[in-house]
Structures are given as C-alpha cells and as structure tokens.
Design a protein around this motif. Structure first.
Motif, mmCIF file in Angstrom:
data_model
loop_
_atom_site.group_PDB
_atom_site.id
_atom_site.type_symbol
_atom_site.label_atom_id
_atom_site.label_comp_id
_atom_site.label_asym_id
_atom_site.label_seq_id
_atom_site.Cartn_x
_atom_site.Cartn_y
_atom_site.Cartn_z
ATOM 1 N N UNK B 8 0.677 -0.753 0.467
ATOM 2 C CA UNK B 8 0.236 0.208 -0.184
ATOM 3 C C UNK B 8 1.032 1.362 0.072
ATOM 4 N N UNK B 9 0.679 2.714 -0.216
ATOM 5 C CA UNK B 9 1.045 3.541 -0.478
ATOM 6 C C UNK B 9 1.372 3.862 1.059
ATOM 7 N N UNK B 10 2.176 3.846 1.582
ATOM 8 C CA UNK B 10 2.471 4.189 3.091
ATOM 9 C C UNK B 10 2.459 5.917 3.173
ATOM 10 N N UNK B 11 2.103 6.597 2.217
ATOM 11 C CA UNK B 11 1.597 8.126 2.480
ATOM 12 C C UNK B 11 1.481 8.954 1.731
ATOM 13 N N UNK B 12 0.904 9.527 1.321
ATOM 14 C CA UNK B 12 0.389 10.360 0.301
ATOM 15 C C UNK B 12 1.436 11.170 -0.548
ATOM 16 N N UNK B 13 1.864 11.426 -2.168
ATOM 17 C CA UNK B 13 3.385 11.835 -2.500
ATOM 18 C C UNK B 13 2.201 14.066 -2.623
ATOM 19 N N UNK B 14 2.639 14.002 -0.888
ATOM 20 C CA UNK B 14 1.847 15.734 -0.884
ATOM 21 C C UNK B 14 3.018 16.272 -1.622
ATOM 22 N N UNK B 15 2.801 17.603 -1.901
ATOM 23 C CA UNK B 15 3.833 18.796 -2.030
ATOM 24 C C UNK B 15 5.395 18.697 -1.353
ATOM 25 N N UNK B 16 4.553 18.491 0.551
ATOM 26 C CA UNK B 16 5.785 18.585 1.152
ATOM 27 C C UNK B 16 7.078 17.575 1.218
ATOM 28 N N UNK B 17 6.475 16.344 -0.407
ATOM 29 C CA UNK B 17 7.680 15.247 -0.206
ATOM 30 C C UNK B 17 8.698 16.137 -1.108
ATOM 31 N N UNK B 18 7.972 17.160 -2.259
ATOM 32 C CA UNK B 18 9.430 17.612 -2.858
ATOM 33 C C UNK B 18 9.717 18.743 -2.161
ATOM 34 N N UNK B 19 9.730 19.545 -1.152
ATOM 35 C CA UNK B 19 10.369 20.201 -0.288
ATOM 36 C C UNK B 19 11.624 19.682 0.429
ATOM 37 N N UNK B 20 12.761 19.733 0.139
ATOM 38 C CA UNK B 20 13.990 20.147 0.958
ATOM 39 C C UNK B 20 13.545 20.279 2.049
ATOM 40 N N UNK B 21 13.405 20.139 3.917
ATOM 41 C CA UNK B 21 13.859 20.988 4.784
ATOM 42 C C UNK B 21 15.251 21.661 5.229
ATOM 43 N N UNK B 22 16.181 21.903 5.602
ATOM 44 C CA UNK B 22 17.500 22.415 6.000
ATOM 45 C C UNK B 22 17.777 21.476 7.153
ATOM 46 N N UNK B 23 18.460 20.538 7.351
ATOM 47 C CA UNK B 23 19.041 20.266 8.431
ATOM 48 C C UNK B 23 20.345 20.412 8.818
ATOM 49 N N UNK B 24 20.855 21.308 9.440
ATOM 50 C CA UNK B 24 22.305 20.890 10.159
ATOM 51 C C UNK B 24 23.332 20.169 10.225
ATOM 52 N N UNK B 25 23.981 19.993 10.076
ATOM 53 C CA UNK B 25 25.072 18.730 10.371
ATOM 54 C C UNK B 25 25.987 19.264 11.637
ATOM 55 N N UNK B 26 25.828 18.336 12.668
ATOM 56 C CA UNK B 26 25.799 18.429 13.823
ATOM 57 C C UNK B 26 26.898 17.359 14.398
ATOM 58 N N UNK B 27 27.358 15.993 13.685
ATOM 59 C CA UNK B 27 28.763 15.605 13.885
ATOM 60 C C UNK B 27 29.104 15.023 12.432
ATOM 61 N N UNK B 28 30.118 14.667 12.194
ATOM 62 C CA UNK B 28 30.783 13.889 10.942
ATOM 63 C C UNK B 28 31.532 12.090 11.815
ATOM 64 N N UNK B 29 31.648 12.034 11.428
ATOM 65 C CA UNK B 29 32.745 10.811 11.839
ATOM 66 C C UNK B 29 32.672 9.846 10.333
ATOM 67 N N UNK B 30 34.207 9.730 10.058
ATOM 68 C CA UNK B 30 34.710 8.814 9.017
ATOM 69 C C UNK B 30 35.296 7.605 9.710
ATOM 70 N N UNK B 31 34.432 6.599 8.808
ATOM 71 C CA UNK B 31 34.418 5.056 9.115
ATOM 72 C C UNK B 31 35.600 4.605 8.231
ATOM 73 N N UNK B 32 35.542 5.294 6.912
ATOM 74 C CA UNK B 32 36.703 4.055 5.959
ATOM 75 C C UNK B 32 37.494 5.431 5.852
#
Lengths: 159, 289
Positions: B8-32
C-alpha cells in the motif's frame, strides 16, 4: 585419541555425516583427531600431500608466501569444512600453506591409506571424490567472487 | 504458506515530499577512507520518525541531490545519521561537509525492513560493504526490542579490515551474548585473524547457529552478492517470502513519478528499496534491467 571419538567427529562433520556407517568405520581406522595451536602449519607448500583435514573447531587460513610481500592470507576455512585436495591428485603435493589462526581441531586422515582404500573400493572413491568436487566448486566460486572485488570503489574495480 | 506482504502507499505524495528542509550538520565521523557518517539535526517540529531501511534525499544546494539510506539515530541527540560513500560529485561534496553546514533533506521515503512481521522469528542479517548502513537501524531496533525476536546473527563482509564500517559498534555487538556477529574480509592483512572470503562463505556457520528455513533474512550489499546469497539461501530451503533485500537504482523524485528508478514493473523508490525476494527475483535475472 580413541576411535570412538574419531567416529563421533566423522558422524558430526558435514563432509561425512551422511556417509555409510561402514565407511566411517573404515575412515576412523586411518584417522587421528589432532589439535593445532594458533599459528601452527597444518600443511606447507611443496611438501607431500599426505593428509586430508576435516576441520572440527577453530579457523584455518590458506596462505602463500610471496617474496617481498610476505605471507598472504587468501581464504579461511571454518569448522565443518575441509582443508586439502592435493592428496587426491598426482603428484600429491601441497600447492599452498594452511595455518591455524586459532586453536584448531581436525580429523586428519592418512592420505596414502585413503588413496589405497579408494583404489580398492570404487563406490567409496566416487562418494569421496564427488563430495570433494563440490568443495572445490564452492571454493572456486568464492574465489571468483573475491576476484570481482565487489566492494571496491568504482574507479578501482577490475573490469 | 507465508502470506505475501500487502503493498500500500505508506503516504500520500503531497507537495511537502518535494521540498527539502534544512538540516544542519551536527557531527561527522569518518568510517573508512572514502566513507563518512553525517549527523543531521531535523528542524524544530519535525521528529525524525522513519522505518529502518527507508532513505532520505540529501540535497546540497547548487550541486545536486542523492538518495542515502538512514543509517541510524544518534543515541544522545536523536539526530539522524546517514552513512555516505564518496563515489560521485554529490557524495564527494557530502563527504567534505563540516559541522554547521546545512543539507536539504526530503523524506523518509520507501519501504523498510519487515521488522513487525519478523517478530518471534530468528533473524539473519547479511551485509556487504556499505550495505551495512541501511541494516544498522534494523539491528539497532532489534537489539532495543531484543525479547521480541529469537536468534539474531549478523554476517558482514567488507573489502579489507580498514573498510569495516562502525568498528566500535561492531566490537560492542560482538561482546553481546544475545547476538552472533561473524565478519569476513576479501583481503586480510597481517594483523587480521578473522575470516577471509566472500560473505556467503559464512552461511554454513550461520546454519549452525539457527534454522535458516524458519528465519527472516535481511540483506543488503552489491547486487551480485545478493543474487548469489539468495540462490544459496534458497538451496538451503529458505522460502523466498522470508528473504528481503534492499535494492539500489538511480532515484530522483523518490515518490514514483519520474521513472528513473524503474525496475521492470516496480519503482525502487516507492515500492522498495526493500523487497521480498519472491517479488524481484525474476527481475534480478534480467540483464540490463
């Protein structure tokens, strides 16, 4: 080590567990149960292939010494698997080293005695060689997948 | 007979799905050498609810947007974690981000791992390379609800010991009595005392720890690895309905409109990325699809 312990190990080991009981008795007569400390060599490249190892416990590395690069570990063999098929093919000479990485216990079959028995008992020979072929095919498939270097960055993958 | 999962569709494809929200980077860990884990803080009022196995679209302004699996939640801050391998222009730029930089985030998208269906069963997690990233939140969920699952085994293959993701977490997982962790590398070094070989060579060991025929299998890695592993699991009588794999294609819109990630009759972004083997096996055998 008692023959009963060896027989029990043969009954449990995936290579021999569904083998006819009479054949297990035959193999037990030519086998010993041996424990190798970490870093001990089970077999060495160039030496006579005089044994067939059924790994019961521990971990074994298949290695090759490469000048200027040292000893390279190519694959490991886990409990339930076997080490060595050069004993089944002339000139009966090991092509690689095999080293215990942890304390390792194996049922070690005397290859000369096994070959002699197989030359007299075609059914036993066919059974063992067909099992061994499956092992070789599995190891070859694993090696080919390793050669694909699937996890390499795209620019470093071999074509 | 295991019932097929209902799609089933888990969500309706509303406009919100197309708009990126700003997420600040709060940490970076080098894995390899080429892989980092970014910690991203959701804006106020947007809790980072997601299902393990889902992905987000990460957008770097002026560079581009890429689909990246959610690889976990930071335990103290609750920030979302995304493990990124620098292989293209966008991911290379993501791997160069610094704390305080901002990433555009859309999501979460897609269908995750069947953790509800798997309750009361053994679980085998089979991961290759960066494929451990989308499986990590599934394992974290299982460990947080450990009594709801039976035996749990993780098989993880990497290129070399230096390429193992989450090494500290792997050590912690190895130390648990209620989780079996088997790790292998394609190429060992002198210090490596563990398994060497492709991850499928660990299957016989997993078979000694659980009845694979009754287990749920969750796997992610290079498609060839998953194809081979799926065959070996089916040879061991594991029903295809219980083998789940996460597929990857060129996802762009992430909501099943653009068609970039079309895989035969399915869209990886909308119908996947996690699929039961029974649904995609014929497609995996089609070359150039």
């Amino acid at each position: 080590m008692s023959k009963a312990a060896i027989l029990e190990a043969l009954r449990q080991h995936p290579f021999t567990h569904d083998m006819e009981e009479a054949w297990k008795e035959v193999l037990a007569e030519m086998a010993r149960l041996q424990t190798y400390p970490p870093d001990a060599l089970l077999l060495r490249e160039g030496r006579a292939a005089d044994a067939f190892f059924l790994i019961v416990d521990g971990l074994v590395a298949i290695e090759m010494f490469v000048p200027e690069r040292g000893t390279l570990r190519l694959q490991t063999v886990s409990p339930g698997e076997v080490v060595g098929w050069s004993w089944a093919l002339p000139p009966y000479r090991w092509e690689f080293d095999a080293r215990a990485l942890a304390e390792t216990t194996a049922v070690v079959l005397d290859a000369a005695a096994l070959r002699a028995r197989m030359s007299q008992d075609c059914a036993l020979a066919a059974w063992i060689l067909s099992r061994l072929l499956a092992v070789v095919a599995g190891r070859l498939k694993a090696t080919r997948l390793q050669l694909l270097d699937l996890y390499a960055p795209p620019e470093r993958r071999t074509p | 007979m295991i019932p097929s999962p209902i799609y089933t569709y888990p969500w309706a494809p509303t406009l919100e799905r197309f708009l990126p929200a700003p997420y600040p980077v709060t940490g970076i860990r080098r894995e390899t050498g080429d892989t980092v884990t970014l910690r991203l803080r959701p804006p106020e009022g947007r809790p980072p609810a997601f299902q393990p196995g889902q992905f987000n679209m990460l957008y770097l302004f002026g560079i581009g947007e890429v689909p990246i699996s959610i690889s976990g939640v930071h335990p103290r801050s609750g920030d979302l974690e995304h493990t990124v391998r620098a292989v293209g222009s966008v991911t290379r730029a993501l791997a160069r981000l610094r704390k305080g930089d901002v990433v555009g985030v859309r999501g979460p998208f897609g269908r995750g791992w069947p953790l509800e269906e798997a309750k009361g069963h053994d679980i085998l997690i089979l991961a290759g390379g960066i494929g451990l990233a989308p499986l990590r939140p599934a394992l974290q969920h299982i460990l947080a609800h450990r009594s709801e699952y039976e035996q749990v085994v993780l098989l993880y293959g990497a290129r070399t010991p230096a390429d193992l993701l989450y090494p500290a977490e792997l050590e912690r997982w190895r130390g648990r009595l209620d989780l079996q962790v088997l790790v292998t590398v394609d190429r060992g070094d002198e210090a490596w005392r563990g398994h060497i070989g492709v991850v499928t060579t660990l299957l016989p060991l997993a078979e000694r720890l659980m009845d694979l025929r009754r287990a749920f299998i969750l796997m992610c890695g290079p498609e060839v690895m998953m194809r081979v592993a799926a065959r070996e699991l089916e040879d061991r009588k594991v029903p295809p309905e219980r083998i789940f794999l996460s597929l990857e294609r060129n996802m762009k819109c992430a909501v099943g409109f653009c068609g970039h990630c079309q895989f035969g009759p399915v869209f990886i972004c909308r119908d996947g990325p996690v699929f039961p083997l029974g649904r995609v096996r014929p497609l995996l055998e089609v070359r150039e699809l």
